[in-house]
Structure formats: C-alpha cells, structure tokens
Motif scaffolding. Structure first.
Motif, PDB file in Angstrom:
ATOM      1  N   LEU A   1       0.839  -1.207   0.000  1.00 21.41           N
ATOM      2  CA  LEU A   1       0.000   0.000   0.000  1.00 21.41           C
ATOM      3  C   LEU A   1       0.874   1.257   0.000  1.00 21.41           C
ATOM      4  O   LEU A   1       0.645   2.216  -0.741  1.00 21.41           O
ATOM      5  CB  LEU A   1      -0.920   0.005   1.241  1.00 21.41           C
TER       6      LEU A   1
ATOM      7  N   TYR B   1     -10.671   6.100   4.713  1.00 26.39           N
ATOM      8  CA  TYR B   1     -11.637   5.157   4.151  1.00 26.39           C
ATOM      9  C   TYR B   1     -12.027   3.998   5.066  1.00 26.39           C
ATOM     10  O   TYR B   1     -13.035   3.342   4.812  1.00 26.39           O
ATOM     11  CB  TYR B   1     -11.112   4.589   2.824  1.00 26.39           C
TER      12      TYR B   1
ATOM     13  N   THR C   1      -6.311  -2.828   1.529  1.00 18.24           N
ATOM     14  CA  THR C   1      -5.469  -2.069   0.591  1.00 18.24           C
ATOM     15  C   THR C   1      -6.207  -1.850  -0.730  1.00 18.24           C
ATOM     16  O   THR C   1      -6.240  -0.726  -1.268  1.00 18.24           O
ATOM     17  CB  THR C   1      -4.140  -2.829   0.374  1.00 18.24           C
TER      18      THR C   1
ATOM     19  N   ILE D   1      -8.935   0.753  -0.322  1.00 18.38           N
ATOM     20  CA  ILE D   1      -8.396   2.126  -0.254  1.00 18.38           C
ATOM     21  C   ILE D   1      -7.987   2.617  -1.640  1.00 18.38           C
ATOM     22  O   ILE D   1      -8.307   3.735  -2.048  1.00 18.38           O
ATOM     23  CB  ILE D   1      -7.176   2.179   0.700  1.00 18.38           C
ATOM     24  N   LEU D   2      -7.270   1.738  -2.381  1.00 19.54           N
ATOM     25  CA  LEU D   2      -6.798   2.149  -3.710  1.00 19.54           C
ATOM     26  C   LEU D   2      -7.978   2.425  -4.638  1.00 19.54           C
ATOM     27  O   LEU D   2      -7.950   3.361  -5.436  1.00 19.54           O
ATOM     28  CB  LEU D   2      -5.877   1.074  -4.308  1.00 19.54           C
TER      29      LEU D   2
ATOM     30  N   GLN E   1     -10.927   3.470  -3.732  1.00 17.96           N
ATOM     31  CA  GLN E   1     -11.508   4.751  -3.299  1.00 17.96           C
ATOM     32  C   GLN E   1     -10.654   5.925  -3.793  1.00 17.96           C
ATOM     33  O   GLN E   1     -11.161   6.961  -4.181  1.00 17.96           O
ATOM     34  CB  GLN E   1     -11.562   4.796  -1.765  1.00 17.96           C
ATOM     35  N   GLU E   2      -9.351   5.706  -3.779  1.00 21.20           N
ATOM     36  CA  GLU E   2      -8.432   6.763  -4.221  1.00 21.20           C
ATOM     37  C   GLU E   2      -8.322   6.815  -5.753  1.00 21.20           C
ATOM     38  O   GLU E   2      -7.684   7.726  -6.286  1.00 21.20           O
ATOM     39  CB  GLU E   2      -7.031   6.512  -3.645  1.00 21.20           C
TER      40      GLU E   2
ATOM     41  N   LEU F   1      -6.653   4.703  -7.531  1.00 16.72           N
ATOM     42  CA  LEU F   1      -5.255   4.366  -7.893  1.00 16.72           C
ATOM     43  C   LEU F   1      -5.166   2.917  -8.363  1.00 16.72           C
ATOM     44  O   LEU F   1      -5.526   2.001  -7.617  1.00 16.72           O
ATOM     45  CB  LEU F   1      -4.350   4.527  -6.667  1.00 16.72           C
TER      46      LEU F   1
ATOM     47  N   PRO G   1      -2.146   1.605 -10.480  1.00 18.00           N
ATOM     48  CA  PRO G   1      -0.970   1.643 -11.347  1.00 18.00           C
ATOM     49  C   PRO G   1      -0.539   0.242 -11.771  1.00 18.00           C
ATOM     50  O   PRO G   1      -0.776  -0.718 -11.046  1.00 18.00           O
ATOM     51  CB  PRO G   1       0.100   2.258 -10.448  1.00 18.00           C
TER      52      PRO G   1
ATOM     53  N   TYR H   1      -2.144  -3.155 -10.331  1.00 17.63           N
ATOM     54  CA  TYR H   1      -2.013  -3.714  -8.987  1.00 17.63           C
ATOM     55  C   TYR H   1      -3.331  -4.229  -8.421  1.00 17.63           C
ATOM     56  O   TYR H   1      -3.374  -5.253  -7.735  1.00 17.63           O
ATOM     57  CB  TYR H   1      -1.391  -2.682  -8.034  1.00 17.63           C
TER      58      TYR H   1
ATOM     59  N   LEU I   1       7.252  -5.269  -4.264  1.00 11.25           N
ATOM     60  CA  LEU I   1       7.050  -4.416  -5.435  1.00 11.25           C
ATOM     61  C   LEU I   1       8.390  -3.783  -5.805  1.00 11.25           C
ATOM     62  O   LEU I   1       9.079  -3.233  -4.935  1.00 11.25           O
ATOM     63  CB  LEU I   1       6.014  -3.328  -5.134  1.00 11.25           C
TER      64      LEU I   1
ATOM     65  N   VAL J   1       6.741   0.703 -10.037  1.00 12.60           N
ATOM     66  CA  VAL J   1       5.365   1.207 -10.103  1.00 12.60           C
ATOM     67  C   VAL J   1       5.319   2.158 -11.292  1.00 12.60           C
ATOM     68  O   VAL J   1       6.118   3.101 -11.349  1.00 12.60           O
ATOM     69  CB  VAL J   1       4.957   1.910  -8.789  1.00 12.60           C
TER      70      VAL J   1
ATOM     71  N   PRO K   1      11.562   2.391 -11.040  1.00 16.49           N
ATOM     72  CA  PRO K   1      12.134   1.542  -9.983  1.00 16.49           C
ATOM     73  C   PRO K   1      11.788   2.090  -8.597  1.00 16.49           C
ATOM     74  O   PRO K   1      11.850   3.313  -8.370  1.00 16.49           O
ATOM     75  CB  PRO K   1      13.637   1.632 -10.219  1.00 16.49           C
ATOM     76  N   ILE K   2      11.431   1.260  -7.733  1.00 18.08           N
ATOM     77  CA  ILE K   2      11.129   1.641  -6.361  1.00 18.08           C
ATOM     78  C   ILE K   2      11.344   0.402  -5.505  1.00 18.08           C
ATOM     79  O   ILE K   2      11.389  -0.712  -6.024  1.00 18.08           O
ATOM     80  CB  ILE K   2       9.673   2.180  -6.247  1.00 18.08           C
TER      81      ILE K   2
END
Lengths: 332, 332, 332, 332, 332, 332
Positions: free
Chosen positions: C178, C195, D25, D28-29, D31-32, D34, D36, D93, D305, D308, D312-313
């Motif tokens: 997340l 949320y 998770t 939330i994503l 709702q947001e 998101l 990716p 995701y 992960l 994203v 790179p992350i």
C-alpha cells in the motif's frame, strides 16, 4: 616509508619504567665488581609481525658500549615464528641488564598491534585498512600503536602522533559530534567542504539522523561531484553495517547517477567480519578498524642469557649456548 | 592510598594524540562561530572497575572554562555496569571536543587493567597479588598500567614508575639473570643479602639450576633465619609451578626446620590458575601476575552528545536527553 | 469463543483424502462379511495442545452408527502429554476404518499449529499475539491454521477464513505494498484513516522508506490523536527489529508528546525472540507471528486397535486392551 | 506426467483465505482511484524444488487482465537457489494485490513438500520412494501434498486425491488394522489376494503378530509365487526396521527358495536413515516415507514491489528495479 | 560371605610374574649386603572399591618375616578415595621388594572389577545384578574377576570358579546353543526342567527363534507353575531389550494368567542402561552384566618408599615420611 | 619368534572357568543322548589384532575328536575387521560346547592387549616400544598380557613370564626403589654396573632426587662410556616427561661430550602422547608403555551356531549357514 626517529625517554634511561629487581641486580653486580660479557636472546611466544625493533635499536645505540657490543636482529615488520629468536645482544651485562623489561615490553606491545593489523590487511585482500583505534588506548601509546598498525600493513591511521611517526598524513572523515552540533548531516558536510583544505577527501558520515541510503542521496545531491565518499558506521541498535546495506547504498547512489561515490565502512570490524563483507560481494572502498588492532593482546617475549664470558649456560628448561637463526642480521 | 598527581602531557593538550577529525571539527566550528554548550555522556561497553578518572579529571580541570562547566562522574576504582554512564560533561563544546579520543582512551586502557587485576584479587581470597607485567607493555604506559593494577586491588607492583604513581614501594625478588651471571643460586642469594637494604625482603628464586626443593633447602641453609621466602617460577618445559610442587617444597622445608620461609609463585598465572592453587590447598604466600593484567583487553568506552544548548538530541540508536544515573557525583 | 461449525467435505467422506489401503481394507472386510465392533485408540507422539477434535467429532457424528458407538476424547485446546491417548472409538469397524488417515491428519496438523501458538503466548506473558502466518501455508488450510492458532491462545489472526472459524474479527495493519503504491507512508496512513471504518485501529507501518523513529514522528504528527499505533517490521538487511529500536521509537514519540501511540512488532519472531524483547524491557504492545506458528511441524498421531469384539488384542509393540486415561470424557 | 488441472476455489477468489490488510489495501486504492501497473517479484528464503507454480498460474490466468499483464516464472519442479526470484508479475495492482498471501502460501507449502521429497529421492539412489504421509496433514491438503511429493521425485503416493492430481494410481499395501481385525497375517494376506484386482501388487505386512522373518516365510508359503513382496514397519518398541533385519529376512526367504519376494521398508524414515540402509547394504526394494515429507517446514517466500508505473522503487532493504534472472521464462 | 582362601601361586613366589628390574634390584642389594627396614605406601589413582587385599595379604603372610613386619591396610570391599593410601608395609626391603608388581597388579585388576560392579549395583537400586562377563576375560582370571564383582555388590556370578572363591552357587539360565541344538525353545525348556536339580531355577531364554512375548507364552503354557522366569537377551539386530519390550512381555503374561513369571534382562547393559530401564518403569527382576564389569579398566596403584631405616625419604614429587590415613587398620 | 607352548590348565579343562550354563547344557544333551555335529562361528565386535588363537588351538587339540573335526581360523597376530569370523569349529557339539566361555575369553583379552600394543607401535614409527604394564594386571595374566603385547608389535616386555612365552629376554632398567634404598642415583648406578651381567644394558633412572639433566650428567660422568642410556619417568607433580625435557637432556649430554647416551621415556604414555613426542622432534630412543596396553579393554567376541547336522540354522538376528571368509585357513 621513511625511517622513524625514536628517542629514548628520560624515564626509560633512568630505569624508572623497568622492574625494580633489575635495578637491584645491577647494583649487586657493581658492588661485586662483576660485569661479564653476556649474551641475551629474546624470543616471541607466538608467531606474528615483529614490531618495535627500531625503538629498541635506538635504546641500545644509547646504552651499549660502542667498542664491545654485537647485536643481531630481525627487521621491523618482518614475520616471525613462534619461539623464534628475534634479537641477540652480546655486551657487558651491566650496560643493558637494566633494560630487559623495557626491551621486551616495547616488542610485546608493538608486535601485538602490528600482528592484528596484518590479520585485517590479509582479510581485506587489497581494500585499504585505516587504523581508527586511538580511542581505545592510553594517549601515551596512541602514536606508537598507530605506527605499529602501519608497520602491520594499514594504509593510514587517525591519530596525528601515529601519522607523524609513520611519516604520512593522518586520515579521517567527520565524527557524529560535528553533525549533532550542527544539527544536520548536509549542513555539516557543506561546512566541512567549505573550510577544509582541498587535499582532504570529502567523505560524509551518513548514519547520524536518517536512514543511510536517504542521507547518502541527500549529501550527494548537496555536494555533487565534490563528494568523494560516504562512511557507514551504523550502530548495533540499528543492526550495524551489513553487506546488504552497502549494496543498497551503492545501488541507490548509482540509480541516482552518483556512481563515483566511494563507500567506507567502520564499526566493530575484525578479520572475520571483513571476510564476511567480501564473501557477500559488498562494494566496500575502505575499512576503518578500531579495537581489533588497538586492543590486541601484546605478544609476550622472553629474554634469556645463553652465554656468559663465552661459555654456554642457561636456566633449567632452556638449551645452553647460542640458538641458531639464519634470519638474524647483525645491526650493531 | 594518597591522591596520585597526573599532569596532562603537552602532546595531549595540543591534540597530537587525538583522532584528526576532532581537530578538524573544532576548526570548522570555530570558522562557523559555533560553540554551543553541549552535554557529552561516556559509557562503558562492559562491566568492570573504572580507572583513569583521576587522569581525565586533571585534563578537564585544565581545559574546561571554570565558570561554564558541570562534570559528573563515578570515582576512581568504583565498580561500573555494562553500558553505565560513568562521566557526563556539560560545557562549551569547543573547550573539550578535541579530547574525546584522549578521554575514552585513558578510561579504556586503565579500566581494562584494573578490571583484570580485580579478577585476580577476587580469586586469591586475601593472598596478596603483585603486578609483575611491566615486561608486556610499552614503557610509556608501564607506570600507569601498574597504577591501574593497584587501583584494581593489587598489593604492589614491580615497576618503579607504577609504585611512584600509586605512592608505595616497588616489589621484586631477583631475576634469573642475576643467578646466571653469578653462576649459582646460593651465591646470588648471599650477595643479595649482603648489599640490599634491610627493608628489602630476602626472597630467593629457586628454579634456575636445580630442582626446586633441593635449591630451597640450599638457600635456607645458607641464609638461615634471614631468608624471608622463596619464589617458584618453574618454566613450562619443567611442568611450571603446580600445587603439588608448592606443597612438596613446603613439606621439605618444614622437615628441615625452616617453617617460616614463605613461598611465592609466578609464571603464567590467571584467576583460573589461582583458583586451582587454592582449591588444591597449596600453601602460597603471594602470587606474581604478569600478562593477565598487563595484557588485558581495554574496555571500550563510547562518548555521545545528548544535549545541545539544553535541548535533547542524539544520533540514531541513542535516546536523546540526559541518561539518569544516581551513582554519578558532581566533581566540577 | 463460540463453537465453530465444521462440515466434513465430500472428498473426505468419499475416502478420497485417505490412504488407499484403508479403502481396500473396507472392501475386503465387506466381501468377507466381517464387521466386528472394534476399539481404536489414538495417541500423540509428543506433548502439546490438542486441536482438531471438533472437526474430528463432526466427522464421527456423520459416519458412526448412532446406536452402536462409544467415543471418549480430550477436549479441543486441552493439554496432552507425550503418548497420551486423546481419542478412543468403539464402533463397528467398517463404519470408521476408512477415516483413520483423515482423523489423525486433522489432529496432527491442527495440534502442531496450536502447540506452536501456545509457546509464543507463554513467552509473551500477557502481551497479545496475532497469527500472521497465512502466507506460509496453502490457502486450503489458511483458515483452519489460524483457527488452531487461536485455540492455542492467539488473540487474533490475519486471515478472514480463520477469523470466521474462530468467531472473531480478522486483524491487520497495512502492508508495504500500500505504501509503495501510494509512494509515501504518511499519505498511505491518511488514506487508510479516511476510508476505513472507525472500528479498525489506525496502525501505521513505519519502516518502508525512512528510519523508523523519523517515520513514526511523521505519521504521529499527521494523524494526531487518531493514531493508535505503529508497526515495526524492519527487514534483516536493516538489522530487523531490536529491543533498542523499540525503546528508541517509544522515547522519541514520548519526547514529542505522543505517549499513547502503541508499538507492534513483527518479522521472524519466535518464542526465543519474544523472550529476548521482554528480558530487555522493550515496550511492545503486540507481536505478530508468522511461520513459527503456521510452519510448525505437525504432531504425529498413531491409531491402534486394542479390542476386537470385546477381546484385548494389539500388534507387537503395544499392550493389548484398553489404555486407562481418566482425562478422557465420553462425547458420543 | 500429464498436466494437472488446478481450479481456484471460491474462497480463494473472494479473498477469504488472504490476509485482511490486502482486502483493505484494494479498498483504499479503489476509493483513491489508484490502479498503477506494478511489478511484483517473489523470491524464496532458501534453496529447494519449486512447486505450486501450476496452481498459481491457474489463479493468475483467472484474475489478471488478459491485455495488460506480463508474467515470468520458473517451471514446476525446477530447482531454485536461496533468494532467487521465481515469479515476476507486471499488471495493474488492483487485479492481483489481493492474492499475495495466496500466491506465496501455495508456493511455500508445496515447495516445502517437494524439496523434502527430493532429499529422500536423492538419498535413495534409484530405489523408489512412495509418499505415505497423508496421515500427518489436514485432509484439505492431503492431495496437494502428495502431488508435491511426486513433483519432488516420488514414484507414487498413498492418497487417492494426490494420485488423481498427479495422474497416476495410488499405492499401498495393507494396514495393521486389516490383520488385527482378521486375527492373522496369513489369513489377511489370502483374503487380500482373493478380492483385490490383479493389477494390485500382493505385498504383505509382516510385523503385526510374529517375528518378521517367521511371518515372511508363512505368507510366502501361503501365497507361493503370487506374493510380490513383504513390508517391514517394525515399531520402535521392537527396534524399528534395521539393515540387519532386512538382510536376515532376505536371507531366510532365499534359503527357503523365495528369491523373488521384494522387501519394502517404512516407519520413521528420512534421508539420513535411507542412507544408513544403503551404506549397510540392505536389499530394500522400496521405501515408504511419512512425516519427513508431509511434515516438512514450508519454504517461506517473499513478495516485493520493484516498479510502479515503470519506475524503480523498493522498500528499505531491497534494491529498486527489476532483479535480473535469466532462468525466468515468460508464461503469460 | 565367608573368607575366601587365596594361595600364592609358585610363579608369583618365584618372581616370574614380576618386572625383571625388581629381581635385579634384590640381587644388587644382596650383593651389597643392604637390607634396610623400609616403609612402602600404596595409593590408588582414582576413587573406587578396594579389592584384592585378601589375596595380597595371603602373599605378605608368606613372605614377610613374622618378627619384623608391620602392615596397615584398608579392608576388602572398602571404599577408597583418589590418591588414598590403602596399604602400608614396613619390613626389611629384601623380603617384599620383589613383589611390588604383583601387589599393585592384584589390587589394580580386582579393584577395577569391583568398582564397575558397584556402579551397576548402585544404578539398579535393589534389583539383583549377576556377573555374566567371564566370556570377556582370560580364563586364568575368570574366577578372581567374578569374585571381585561379588565384592562390588553383585548377587551372583556365572563362573564356577568365581562362585567357589566367593563361597556361593554359580548362577545361569540357558544358552542359545542349547535351544539351537534342540531346535525349539519349548523343547529345550522341558528338557532343562526334566534333568536339572530342583534347586536350579527354571528360567527360559525366549528370544532365540520367535518374538519374545509369543515365546514367553509358549514356555509358560508348557511349564505352567514350574516356570520361574524368562530371560530376554534380544540382539542389537532386533533392537535389543527395551523397557517397552519388558512391559509388553509382562502385560501379555499377566493377561494370560502367568503373573508370577519373573523377567531377567541381559545384553550390553551398563549403569546408564540400567537407569534407563528403571526410569521407564520396566518391571525387571534381575540384570545380567557382561563386559561393563569384566572389561572394566584396572585402577592403577602406585607404590612408593617413604621411610628407610626410620628416616623420611621420598622421590621427587612425593612428600617424605608416613602419609597419615586414620582409615588404615593394622593387619599384621 | 618361535612358537609359544600353551598347555590348557586343569581348571579350564574341567569347566571350572566356564559359565555354569554350558556345563548344564552338556549335561542335558548327554541325558537326552544328543550330540549332533554342529558348526560354531566366532566373530569379533571390533577391528584389531587377533591374539590368543595359539592358546585356543592348544585347547581344541586336546578336546576335539581327532577323526571328526574341522577347524578354520585366522592366524595369531593377523589383522581382523569388525564382525569378521575368526574361527569356525565343526565337531560333535558335546566335545567343545563346554569351552565357549573359555575360547571367547582368551581371544577377547589377548586381542584387546595386542590391538592396544599395535596402536602404540604404529604411532612410534620404528622407535622400539617395551611393554611395562605387568603392574596393572593380576599376576595370573601378566605373562599372557606381555606375550600379547609382543604379538601386537612390542620389542620386549618387563615380565619374566611374558618374555618366556614370547621366547625372548625380559627388559628393564632400574626402579626408583633401588635408588631410594641406596640413597643416591650415582651410587645405585655404579652398583648396578658392578653386579649385573654384561649383556644387561646400563640404563640409569635419572628423575629420583635431582633435576633430570643434572642427574644425567652425574651418572654419565660416573660411568663414562659404559653408560648405555638414561630413563626419564618424571612424575606428574613435576610436569611429567615433555619433548622439551628430552631435548634439553640430550643437548646438555651432548655439550658435555656424552653423545652416545640414549634416552628412554616412560610414564603415562599412549599413542597420542607418543605422537606428540615425535611431532615435536624429541630424540627418544625407546618408549615404555604401561596401562595403555595392559589396561586395554578386551575386544568382545561372539560365538554362534550356524549349522547343526549340516543344516543351516541361526538364532534371530543372525544369518543361517556358513559365513564365507576367504581369509580363514584350515588348521585342524
């Protein structure tokens, strides 16, 4: 390395630093009028790197009669075996008997330090080792300890006194104290860069306030190409420095384009730990070693008389007469 | 014991014995005009006997501004726990920052010696211990090493310099060299008795040429009531000194009527070996300890800033602010 | 805890999950017309917490003839000794012989999990333990594993299926994913708060991008009083979570005024590590345990016939006849 | 071996078997807004045989969007190193984030079993191994456990469900229960021979009531050439099966003319014990392994992960960006 | 136990069994005309049970001059400490010097056996021990070995010679050879019962051809109340005798109504194994011990002269003069 | 070495030294009229040097019927493996059944001694070993023990009886007792030289009263060229004999011109200690071994019947029929 200059201290010459019974022995022999030419041999209790011989030589030059002396020795920094004779003095006993304690003490302490340094250097396989251990010994021996570490193979040392004896420049980065007093690593690094002469490498200490890779990127961005390296000295409470940490710092610096920044590691290192970094492929550019070298146990040396007036003699447990050792060179 | 007098050396005051990066830190702060009042705490890495504090005090007296300083400390010789704060300095940072290496170095080396001495003294259960280890350290620290051993509980030491610092008389018997030069133990013992002042105890070393009980009887017969004791220092090649040997020497001396002759033991002793003598009922009157004390590993100390200008701060891995320790006493 | 409802699966009833030789045995006995009343006893190979008995009971209810059966058992969650008989079935052999594999399999796996959970709970001395190990087992047993962990004493579990069986709510904080997807811990924590229903505790995971104490302060400042706690899950590459880290996070939160924020710890924990946190005084408010529980070795159980038609019998190595165990209660 | 058919269960697809925080998770994503494209890599905690990948593939086929996915993986049964990436998923995701627990759980449990099986198979040097361990696991995983054992190299398994998944016939001899119910080994063996289809091997269990060699001769005389083999499963109370026992049974059967009767061994076996049989020259024709395989500790897998939206992350402790592994094949 | 009668053999008296150098010593002293009254003390190298003193006494009675001797000793079977003086002889040296080898040899071998027996007896806590070890020693010492075992606490022994020395009846059951020659255990047991005098206990050896519990029931049914016991001597190839086997034999005999049949155990026993049987509650009625007793290492004894013509003397390493030991009694 | 002559003792032939149950077995078989030709095989429990076979042969010659016997055996002194059959007897059982205890007892004790001797001889690499251990065994086996030591490779032995059996001269120097009685080592050595025949080597024991090198020089000066060697037997209280001591004695003798004096070492030696002397370059000319050989644990042997009247048979745990061993030679 140029020849260091050792000068026997007054307290040494006066016998103040020796065992009292040698002072008494000389007194008795004087009263008895006994001053035979005697041969003393000194051997080590275990294998290692011989160190302290230059300082011993400076003392013997001062006390032995120039016209009645013969001294054979191994050289400073030479490898010695367990029980190997490293020094043989033949001279009138009264001229040197007082200094037995001093001679074996110098060799014991210095060889202990040099031998521990050699172990680190061997483990590091070419990556430079800096002696950082002045903080674990009494200041009276900080210099001679760092000198011995360099004899053992260290590329440099942190004490001014040690560097002076060894004839090179002291090495160092920045302490946590500077960063804490200034309140921020980047600020401290910028100040360091501003005031330090250009020949001093710009190496920032990056574990004081923030996660190491984050702080590394911050100082790299602040100093740009001027940054020579970062030092990792992560405390045990944070898992100390690990090969994975070094690799990650390197990877994140590389990813951000700072491929030339070097990584120095310190904190509780010893040969086993150095090997662990190497076996796990950590891209380390230099190790700083503290108490493994400076707190090394001295290597005990033993001094024995083997001839008196040319006649073989020895106490029980020893072989009378000269012990052959082809490695010895005549130095006086 | 009267208060020893420590006088900081010039090389210490000038920063020559410190890590170079502290000199650089002070230089940067001066340039930046930063001199905050900062609090530094020093804690030990393991439990032991604190030693070196008197010497540190002499240094701080000299460098801290009299009107802006507060120093709290444990006393010389006091027992300390692992991680216990033993010293807390609050003063303008520029006045003392240069001496961090020196302060922790003195405490580390001296506490290492004092702690090893204490272990021997504890094992010996009242039988006096003499520090005989000057021969395993560099002469520059022979005195302070022996002083630390006495702080740790030793009854005496062999170096003149150590005895001077500790305010007592150096202790010693006779070396093998005297006997070898004179050719016979009895002859050497008679000469010793002839020339030494009466307050020096008559203790003969009895393992040089003959079996120890035989030689003990010979010197006892030669000196009669004047003989205070014999010292056994049998080398490893002859099985070193054992409880059985001590008992046999005692029994044979008793049988011959020399019941008051004391027996001193030296040679490779440590607390385990001392305990072994005691558990086996060996009638020992004194132990001479060498490298177990003088070659003891220093106890690392760590210095951390915990407040700057009255505000709690700390590097990662440390708790910001003052660490409470009710055992600390204000000394300045 | 309310009674869980177990329903034997079709594959179990049909004998698909059993060893083939039991299906063959039933076939042979049918052909031979043999269906004696037989008594089977089941004992464990080592001590632990018995679990799975409720599920076994549901199976036996379904297969044993109601008018010709007698079953004695220990209760779900009861402590059992090594070699203790935990279940005794007396009924016509054809009615249950097929299920020997299934019965001992359920007890073995579930008791293994419950016993490991009990060890963690005992070590934690009252601090709640949450089972986080669903990720180490096949999803077909994720629920029954978490149920067993709760029978063993866990305060909760992370899987929905496990919580359902145990009759409570699943527990969890937030995953690294997340935070990585959202790019920042503070941002993720604010979204979580926005949320999620109010009964879900606000616990932020603080080791993803920044040093833990720094991140803890950031989320505390962002959420204020709404923050219930932080979770530390530091990876091995960063020294994993240590007691010192917990203490420091706590100290820095306290210093900043966030005294009510709780601290949860996860990552490679087992009873030994839990004890290590407690012995070092780390202020932990909850532990999340993964593979120590879910990867626990099953406790082997053995099933033996001890009577056939009322006559004592047994294979070599066993004692014929009923094994007395006063702890058994009749359940059917 | 033909391709097994795995079908994700409803409870898996609904997220019931996952950790609750992944459900949160995803919520939330959503709702947001998101979602990716993210790349997740999964690596094992230790070396072994990878298993469960077919079942994971069946799940991913179902949940990943066909037009926006890229999956690279090692094959079922392939050998993997410690820390090797075995699966890399690139997709939006939200499509797969919920299943992290399930994916690593399947791989962990199945790879644990397959790896333990491989160790037995390696030790046995060509002598077939049969998985007999269904009795030590929950029936919900009895089939997949036996399937994994066969992936690891076992020649067969005892559970019907496992054999079905692996596409072969279940293997088994006769249980002690059959012999005890029938009262005599010879009687049970004759009945087995009478009713079982001809393709089922005639293997008699010979340790129930009499000494093994004696019973072996009795069943051999009763069945004559029809006897395929005997199984030894001697309990610990009778010294369990030893190489000497196998040799003696073989020798006595040979002496009586039954040279073709094979000998199967079971009971507490593991690779070390298998090796022991082989090193001592025991003529074993097959080993039945129970809890060493079925009770094997799962091999923990970790999912991270690494990218994203193509950038790179990584969390602290991991290297950002794709981890190269040339062994990975694209499977979707 | 009545006093055994020992008679010195001719080879002993003639000095044939002694070390040659004692014969030479006596020869030299005779030639020199030296025959001082000398005191020899003999002490053991470790603690144990003294045995052999009666045989030594018989020798000394024969060789010491009746009017000029004084002998002090510990008693046969008395406990002795390590290094305790167990025998002190004062007499003209020529009368006994030749026998030093013989005296310490008898004590060494016999005390070794008695001490090992005592360890078994102590472990068995009241359950009788029979010495079965004649088969591990040379027949020349079979009797004196078994005698020593009885001095150490054994209830009996298997050799005729040992029983004669100890004044009791030899003990034994039946060997495997009898059963093999007769072809069946029951047949052999019936023959044994038929021909043996009634005072010989009827104890059948039940591990030769069939499983032990089965054979036990067969012999019990054959002999009925006349059967006193069974002996279990299961070989290692069959898992040797275990506590579980003993319990099962007992349980099956009890179940069949043979509650009075005793169980004797033999085969590779030692104190540790005896303890193992007792701790596991095995109902053993007697243990037969072989090589733990008969193969016990002799306890070395040392003989030293401590006075010559009344004057204390001793070699190096010993204390001159009489060693006090209040436990010694004058025996001559 | 010439063939030793063994003559079975009366007590052996009468069965007095055997286990009583063999006497009973013979009695039962006689009464039953059973005397089948039976084959007995004897195998050792561990590898080693076989010894005692000559004595066993002498017994079998006496008891087996000349016209109905077949005996196969390994030779005296031959190396045997663990579990190797070393003797196979085929004859009417009544003729030899009584002697099973005796036969395995002789082989066990003698092979134990010979094997220990062989280990010392192997360690010594050509330096002669003398068996000095008669003082640790009962005089009844002193001779056969020393004989076995010589079979194992010793160059000689100290007992007269052993030398007689082995057909050579007993070896020895002088005991401490001679020196103590005479009051001085030199005096004793001169007397020894005066009275002993010229073929007895002049070897003086030099550790009784004075330090070994000093005493060695004294006896060398007293006897001049007549001195063959010195023996060092220094007690543990004086550090026992060390390689350094041997080297020093050698060096001091050489220095004084006595280069041909040999050095013999004794006192607590075993193969490990012998190796230690060799690895440290000690110039030893002979070792005297005591309890390592004479106190060696017997090697257990087992006797089994494998055929009766030509038919293979065996007890449980053994393979029926003849065990092939091509190393066996027919000896009768």
């Amino acid at each position: 390395m140029k020849q260091p200059e050792f000068e026997p201290a007054e307290a040494v010459l006066s016998g103040e630093t020796t065992d009292i019974y040698f002072a008494r022995t000389i007194e008795i022999l004087r009263q008895e009028g006994l001053n035979p030419v005697a041969t003393m041999e000194i051997f080590s209790s275990r294998a290692g790197v011989l160190c302290g011989m230059e300082e011993v030589k400076a003392l013997l030059e001062k006390v032995l009669p120039e016209d009645n002396r013969e001294v054979w020795a191994l050289a400073e920094g030479e490898t010695m075996d367990s029980k190997e004779v490293v020094l043989r003095i033949t001279a009138p006993y009264q001229s040197y008997g007082l200094y037995e304690t001093t001679i074996v003490g110098i060799l014991a302490h210095c060889s202990g330090w040099a031998t521990a340094a050699r172990e680190c250097v061997s483990a590091a396989g070419g990556i430079p080792i800096i002696s950082f251990g002045a903080r674990h010994v009494h200041p009276s021996v900080a210099g001679v300890m760092d000198y011995s570490a360099i004899i053992g193979g260290c590329a440099g040392c942190s004490s001014v006194a040690g560097a002076k004896l060894a004839g090179n420049e002291p090495a160092g980065t920045m302490p946590h104290a500077l960063i804490i007093v200034m309140g921020d690593t980047v600020k401290a690094t910028i100040a360091f860069d501003k005031y330090m002469p250009s020949e001093v490498p710009r190496i920032s200490l990056v574990d004081t306030f923030k996660d190491e890779p984050e702080e590394s990127l911050r100082v790299a961005e602040a100093l740009g190409k001027k940054l020579d390296g970062v030092r990792l000295d992560t405390p045990g409470e944070r898992g100390r420095v690990t090969p994975d940490l070094v690799k990650e710092v390197k990877a994140r610096l590389d990813l951000a384009g700072f491929k030339k920044v070097q990584i120095f590691v310190s904190g509780g290192l010893d040969p086993e730990r150095i090997t662990y970094f190497l076996e796990n492929g950590a891209p380390v550019d230099g190790f700083g070693i503290g108490s493994y070298i400076s707190g090394a146990k001295p290597i005990d040396f033993t001094a024995d008389l083997h001839e008196v007036e040319g006649k073989p003699i020895a106490k029980r447990g020893r072989i009378p007469g000269i012990t052959p050792n082809p490695k010895l060179k005549r130095i006086m």
